[in-house]
Design a protein around this motif. Structure first.
Motif, mmCIF file in Angstrom:
data_model
loop_
_atom_site.group_PDB
_atom_site.id
_atom_site.type_symbol
_atom_site.label_atom_id
_atom_site.label_comp_id
_atom_site.label_asym_id
_atom_site.label_seq_id
_atom_site.Cartn_x
_atom_site.Cartn_y
_atom_site.Cartn_z
ATOM 1 N N ASP A 18 -35.462 -10.697 2.864
ATOM 2 C CA ASP A 18 -34.631 -9.668 3.494
ATOM 3 C C ASP A 18 -33.340 -9.389 2.730
ATOM 4 O OD1 ASP A 18 -36.481 -9.477 5.512
ATOM 5 O OD2 ASP A 18 -35.431 -10.862 6.847
ATOM 6 N N VAL A 19 -33.159 -10.028 1.584
ATOM 7 C CA VAL A 19 -31.909 -9.907 0.837
ATOM 8 C C VAL A 19 -32.127 -9.081 -0.427
ATOM 9 C CG1 VAL A 19 -30.112 -11.205 -0.368
ATOM 10 C CG2 VAL A 19 -31.158 -12.159 1.682
ATOM 11 N N SER A 20 -31.218 -8.147 -0.677
ATOM 12 C CA SER A 20 -31.268 -7.342 -1.897
ATOM 13 C C SER A 20 -29.970 -7.518 -2.669
ATOM 14 C CB SER A 20 -31.441 -5.865 -1.566
ATOM 15 O OG SER A 20 -32.706 -5.639 -1.012
ATOM 16 N N LEU A 21 -30.094 -7.545 -3.978
ATOM 17 C CA LEU A 21 -28.947 -7.690 -4.861
ATOM 18 C C LEU A 21 -28.964 -6.532 -5.846
ATOM 19 C CD1 LEU A 21 -26.604 -9.447 -6.012
ATOM 20 C CD2 LEU A 21 -28.319 -10.500 -7.480
ATOM 21 N N GLU A 22 -27.908 -5.716 -5.818
ATOM 22 C CA GLU A 22 -27.811 -4.611 -6.757
ATOM 23 C C GLU A 22 -27.280 -5.154 -8.085
ATOM 24 O OE1 GLU A 22 -25.963 -0.110 -6.886
ATOM 25 O OE2 GLU A 22 -24.911 -1.636 -5.735
ATOM 26 N N TYR A 23 -27.902 -4.726 -9.176
ATOM 27 C CA TYR A 23 -27.438 -5.178 -10.482
ATOM 28 C C TYR A 23 -27.446 -4.027 -11.473
ATOM 29 C CZ TYR A 23 -32.315 -5.254 -12.031
ATOM 30 O OH TYR A 23 -33.603 -4.905 -12.352
#
Length: 64
Positions: A18-23
Motif C-alpha cells: 500500500d506504500v508508494s515512493l516517488e523518485y
C-alpha cells in the motif's frame, strides 16, 4: 572541464503493498562516466519531487 547542458530526467513511482515512493533519476545526456556515485535526496512530505523544484537538476549538473 566538461560542461553539461542537457539532463535526462525520469520521474516515477515505486510501489510496495500500500506504500508508494516517488523518485526521480537525473543524468547527463552525454554521461561519460558510468561508474560515478549516486546522490540520494530524501524528503518526508508528500509531493517531495515537486517541492525540490530544480535543485536536484542543478546539483546533478554541477556534479556531472
Amino acid at each position: 572541464m566538461f560542461v553539461v547542458d542537457v539532463m535526462n530526467t525520469v520521474t516515477s513511482l515505486f510501489s510496495y503493498g500500500d506504500v508508494s515512493l516517488e523518485y526521480q533519476v537525473i543524468e547527463a545526456e552525454n554521461s561519460y562516466d558510468s561508474a560515478r556515485h549516486a546522490i540520494v535526496m530524501l524528503h518526508e512530505g508528500l509531493g517531495s519531487v515537486a517541492l525540490w523544484k530544480d535543485f536536484p537538476t542543478q546539483l546533478a549538473r554541477a556534479t556531472s
